[in-house]
Scaffold this active site. Sequence first.
Site, short mmCIF file in Angstrom:
data_model
loop_
_atom_site.label_atom_id
_atom_site.label_comp_id
_atom_site.label_asym_id
_atom_site.label_seq_id
_atom_site.Cartn_x
_atom_site.Cartn_y
_atom_site.Cartn_z
CB CYS A 1 0.51 -1.93 13.32
SG CYS A 1 0.98 -1.63 11.60
CD GLU B 1 -2.48 -1.08 2.81
OE1 GLU B 1 -2.54 0.00 3.42
OE2 GLU B 1 -2.91 -2.14 3.27
CB CYS C 1 5.54 -5.25 9.34
SG CYS C 1 6.63 -4.52 10.58
CB CYS D 1 0.31 1.38 7.27
SG CYS D 1 0.85 0.97 8.92
CB CYS E 1 3.40 -2.69 16.53
SG CYS E 1 5.16 -2.25 16.56
CB CYS F 1 2.43 7.11 3.83
SG CYS F 1 2.86 5.87 5.08
#
Length: 348
Positions: free
Chosen positions: A117, A90, A110, A331, A114, A103
Site C-alpha cells: 500500500c 485523497e 497511515c 489509495c 502494509c 472512498c
Amino acid sequence: MINILNLTLDELKDWMKDNSESTFRAKQIMDWIYKGTWCFDDMNNIPALLINKLKDYFYLEIPEVVNLLISEKDGTSKFLLRYSDGNIIESVVMKYKHGNSICVSTQVGCKMGCKFCASTLEGVVRNLSSGEILSQIMVCQNEIGERISNVVLMGSGEPLDNYENVVKFIKLANSEYGLNIGQRHITLSTCGLVPKIYELADLNLQITLAISLHAPNDALRKLTMPVAYKYSIAELIDACKYYTQKTNRRITFEYALINNTNDSNDHAKELSHLIKNILCHVNLIPINEITEKSYKKSSLKNVENFYNTLCNYGIETTIRKEMGSDINAACGQLRRSFIEQTKSEEEV
C-alpha cells in the site's frame, strides 16, 4: 475555534442554548451547510448578531481541490484535497449503475505499514476529525454535481486507529438532517485491530465491516502486514465471529492477490477452511502495483483459479472490478506523487 462540521445537530442546539440563542436556529444552519452554503455570511435567514457569534466560535473546514483526475475508462474521479493546515489527502468517487460511491480517507497517511500500500510509505501525520472526513463527501458531491449514496472508509489511514472520529463520522453521515446516507451503504475497512472490532460490534451499527486479510495463515500474513505480529489470525477470526453474532451483519474479507505469494490453489483451500463457519463473503483484489514495492498482481489465470476454488468450497466470492487504473486510483498513489513532486521543486 471549532470546525462546525464536527458537531451533531443536538450539539449545535446545546451551543445555542449556552449562548442565549433560539435552538431552532441550529437546524437552519445545518440546512444551509448541507445544501452547500459554506460561508456564514451567506446564510440570509440567520440574524447578523448570530452570524458574528458563529464566526467567533466556529470555522467551516472544506478542503481545497488541489488536483482532480478523471478516468477515461470508467469515469472514476480521484480528488487530491488540501486542508487548511496544508495536509493533503485523497478521495475517490466511483460511478456505478446503483449510484455514486466514494472512498474516503480517515487519516493523513497511515502507520500500519502494509507492504503493498502506498498510503503507508510516509507514515501517519495525524487523524482526521469526523467533520474533515465528512467534508470529503461534501466537496466531491459539489464538484461532480451528483449525490453520493455509498461510502467506503478505505482510503488513506486505518479507520479503527481513529475510532472515535470515525464512529462520529458514521453517525453524522447517516443523520437525516445531514447527508442521510444509510448505514447499510457505509463500509468500514480495517487491517484487523482486534480490540476495536469488539468495540465496534457492541455499538451494533448496521454498516458493513471489511477485513483486510490477504493471507490464510500467520506466517504468510506477517510478510506483508505488520499488524499480524500483534494480532494472530485466530484472534482476528474470533473477533469477526463475535461481530457477525452481535450485529447479524455479513463480513467482507478483502484478499489482495499477489503473484506467486498468496495466490495458489493451496492458499485458496486454506482460506476456505479458515472462514467456512463465518457469515461472510470474500472480495478478491488483484493488487495495484506501486513503484516503491516489488509486488506484482496475480495473473488472470491465478485469479480465476483462486475464485473457482473458493466457490467450490461454498464460499461466496467476488472479484473486485478494477476502477480508475489509468489515473493511479489506488489509495496513496496520487498523494505520494504530489509529495515527491513538491520535494523536488523545493530542492530546485
